[in-house]
Enzyme design. Structure first.
Site, mmCIF file in Angstrom:
data_model
loop_
_atom_site.group_PDB
_atom_site.id
_atom_site.type_symbol
_atom_site.label_atom_id
_atom_site.label_comp_id
_atom_site.label_asym_id
_atom_site.label_seq_id
_atom_site.Cartn_x
_atom_site.Cartn_y
_atom_site.Cartn_z
ATOM 1 C CG ASP A 113 36.768 3.587 56.967
ATOM 2 O OD1 ASP A 113 37.556 3.971 56.381
ATOM 3 O OD2 ASP A 113 37.815 2.717 58.037
ATOM 4 C CG HIS A 120 46.979 0.780 55.552
ATOM 5 N ND1 HIS A 120 47.092 0.942 58.108
ATOM 6 C CD2 HIS A 120 45.571 0.266 57.126
ATOM 7 C CE1 HIS A 120 46.385 0.508 58.751
ATOM 8 N NE2 HIS A 120 45.937 0.140 58.234
ATOM 9 N NE ARG A 129 47.349 -11.987 56.293
ATOM 10 C CZ ARG A 129 46.789 -10.809 56.680
ATOM 11 N NH1 ARG A 129 46.031 -10.277 57.325
ATOM 12 N NH2 ARG A 129 46.958 -9.374 55.537
ATOM 13 C CD GLU A 186 41.680 2.756 60.388
ATOM 14 O OE1 GLU A 186 41.452 3.589 60.154
ATOM 15 O OE2 GLU A 186 42.195 1.725 61.271
ATOM 16 C CD GLU A 188 40.153 6.129 57.012
ATOM 17 O OE1 GLU A 188 39.336 5.722 56.292
ATOM 18 O OE2 GLU A 188 39.758 5.451 58.270
ATOM 19 C CG ASP A 220 37.335 5.305 61.014
ATOM 20 O OD1 ASP A 220 36.696 5.420 61.727
ATOM 21 O OD2 ASP A 220 37.139 4.146 60.219
ATOM 22 N NE ARG A 224 44.967 0.774 64.944
ATOM 23 C CZ ARG A 224 44.352 0.936 63.571
ATOM 24 N NH1 ARG A 224 43.459 -0.371 62.788
ATOM 25 N NH2 ARG A 224 45.388 1.817 62.520
ATOM 26 C CD GLN A 227 40.647 -2.902 64.041
ATOM 27 O OE1 GLN A 227 41.134 -1.735 64.675
ATOM 28 N NE2 GLN A 227 40.282 -3.378 62.617
ATOM 29 C CE1 TYR A 231 41.125 -8.690 61.012
ATOM 30 C CE2 TYR A 231 41.633 -9.785 63.953
ATOM 31 C CZ TYR A 231 41.926 -9.920 62.868
ATOM 32 O OH TYR A 231 42.520 -10.474 62.064
ATOM 33 C CE LYS A 240 38.930 0.909 61.694
ATOM 34 N NZ LYS A 240 39.934 1.728 61.505
ATOM 35 C CB THR A 244 34.329 8.726 62.305
ATOM 36 O OG1 THR A 244 34.757 7.037 62.575
ATOM 37 C CG2 THR A 244 34.472 8.558 60.625
ATOM 38 C CB THR A 331 44.782 3.811 57.239
ATOM 39 O OG1 THR A 331 44.112 3.786 58.785
ATOM 40 C CG2 THR A 331 45.883 4.450 57.555
ATOM 41 C CD GLU A 345 50.815 2.152 58.245
ATOM 42 O OE1 GLU A 345 50.408 0.991 57.325
ATOM 43 O OE2 GLU A 345 49.425 2.912 58.467
#
Length: 400
Positions: A113, A120, A129, A186, A188, A220, A224, A227, A231, A240, A244, A331, A345
């Site tokens: 992926d 995105h 961030r 997601e 995709e 996918d 969250r 994750q 991660y 994840k 899928t 995504t 989002e």
């Protein structure tokens, strides 16, 4: 303009210019076999072509035969469905889509992926961030990706069980554990490899069409909260790998010539192995529906990295391809708020919940919610082609 003797309703996603491949099982009995969709029907290829390659429940044997064979079969199918003199012999091998079940179209070898949408990646960066560059330093120099889990790639319609996992602890506390409360989608686009490559030999960016058989739609699913705790430092894992979903149809690359576009302008000079001589951006428009309500229309044409560049990067270290390898774009999101391909989002991490037309609101998925992703693209002769749908309904978590 190419026309067919098969009745194809106006606006059908499956005109003669498309001919996507899938695996079907007649409800009247018989084993799974390969077919192509035309209008509201599917053609049994083993019977129509007299070829046992298609008398099985997977596209892999056919995909392994390579591009020259793919082109010949597509030409043969087109001839059978456009030549009125072939109709008496071919028509008995057409099945109404309402009379068949659809399954996983190919056996997944490996799954990768990517994270190829600048919009995105920037949105996620702004949330995670704030006050710093939303993109990491390498983002515009290489297509970022991770290896997923092939065994949990499932066909459209397969229920998705809410996953359990650890969650980020409060200061001084042990990590939480339980069902994900931030379950997301997601939207995709996926690419299915047909022709393998040799270990130690990179696949050139302009060899894309020699190896990739076709295109499918992908959801996918992402937990969250799981994750975000797991991660660092190695990337996505249990957040994840639980599911899928892919569409039951694979659109061959040759059906997408009219959809090819240049990707967005590059801000940095690319390494030669990522420099395309011919562009493989694709003008696909996705539609994401939550419980039947349209919530987003992500444009694939806005993706910074093309599928050819993803393939070249995936193999530049000498990693080999196998028939059935599958990689997805990550995504798909565009610059507008209604073009975001994830609830993360759309609801901006929970700060701006999505209000549906029935008055209900969502920040993340609830049990019983159903997500359906469709897409269209320009086809030959001014037509519009579709990719089928990828759908999944959320079921409650199983106690762990």
């Amino acid at each position: 303009m190419t026309t067919t003797w098969v009745t194809v309703p106006d606006g059908s996603p499956f005109p003669i210019q498309n001919l996507p491949y899938g695996v079907f099982t007649p409800k009247s009995g018989g084993g799974a076999r390969v077919g192509v969709a035309i209008g509201e029907q599917v053609l049994d290829l083993a019977a129509a072509l007299g070829d046992d390659t298609f008398a099985r429940g997977s596209l892999n044997a056919f995909m392994a035969q390579g591009r020259a064979r793919w082109q010949q079969v597509r030409a043969d199918i087109t001839r059978l469905l456009t030549d009125a003199t072939a109709r008496p012999a071919v028509e008995p091998h057409l099945h109404a889509l309402t009379d068949v079940g659809l399954g996983m179209p190919f056996e997944v070898a490996d799954y990768v992926d990517f994270y190829a949408s600048e919009h995105h990646a920037a949105n996620i960066g702004r949330m995670f961030r704030p006050g710093s560059d939303p993109l990491t330093p390498q983002w515009k120099h290489l297509p970022i990706g991770y290896h997923g889990r092939a065994g949990t790639v499932v066909p459209s319609g397969t229920p998705v069980v809410r996953p359990n996992g650890q969650k980020r602890p409060a200061d001084g506390q042990l990590p939480g554990f339980g069902p994900s409360s931030r379950l997301d989608i997601e939207a995709e686009v996926g690419f299915v490899v047909g022709t393998p490559s040799e270990l130690g030999r990179p696949v050139a960016v302009d060899a894309f069409r020699e190896h990739v058989f076709g295109v499918t739609l992908v959801n996918d699913w992402s937990a969250r909260d799981v994750q975000s705790w797991e991660y660092v430092p190695l990337g996505p894992f249990l957040g994840k790998s639980f599911a899928t979903s892919v569409s039951c149809w694979v659109v061959p690359l040759d059906a997408l010539e009219a959809a090819r576009v240049a990707p967005p302008a590059r801000e940095h000079e690319l390494r030669p192995y990522l420099t395309e001589k011919e562009h493989w951006g694709l003008d696909l428009t996705l539609e994401v529906r939550l419980n039947g309500h349209l919530v987003a229309t992500p444009p694939f044409s806005a993706m910074y990295w093309t599928p050819a560049q993803m393939l070249a990067h995936m193999t530049v270290n000498g990693a080999s391809l196998r028939t059935g390898d599958f990689y997805a774009s990550g995504t798909v999101s565009g610059p507008e708020e209604n073009q975001r391909g994830s609830l993360m989002e759309l609801a901006w991490g929970g700060e701006t919940p999505v209000t549906l037309p029935d008055g209900s609101v969502r920040t993340f998925l609830e049990d019983g919610d159903e997500i359906t992703i469709t897409a269209t693209a320009p086809g030959a002769d001014g037509t519009t082609i579709g990719f089928g749908a990828v759908t999944g309904r959320i079921e409650p978590a199983v106690e762990a």
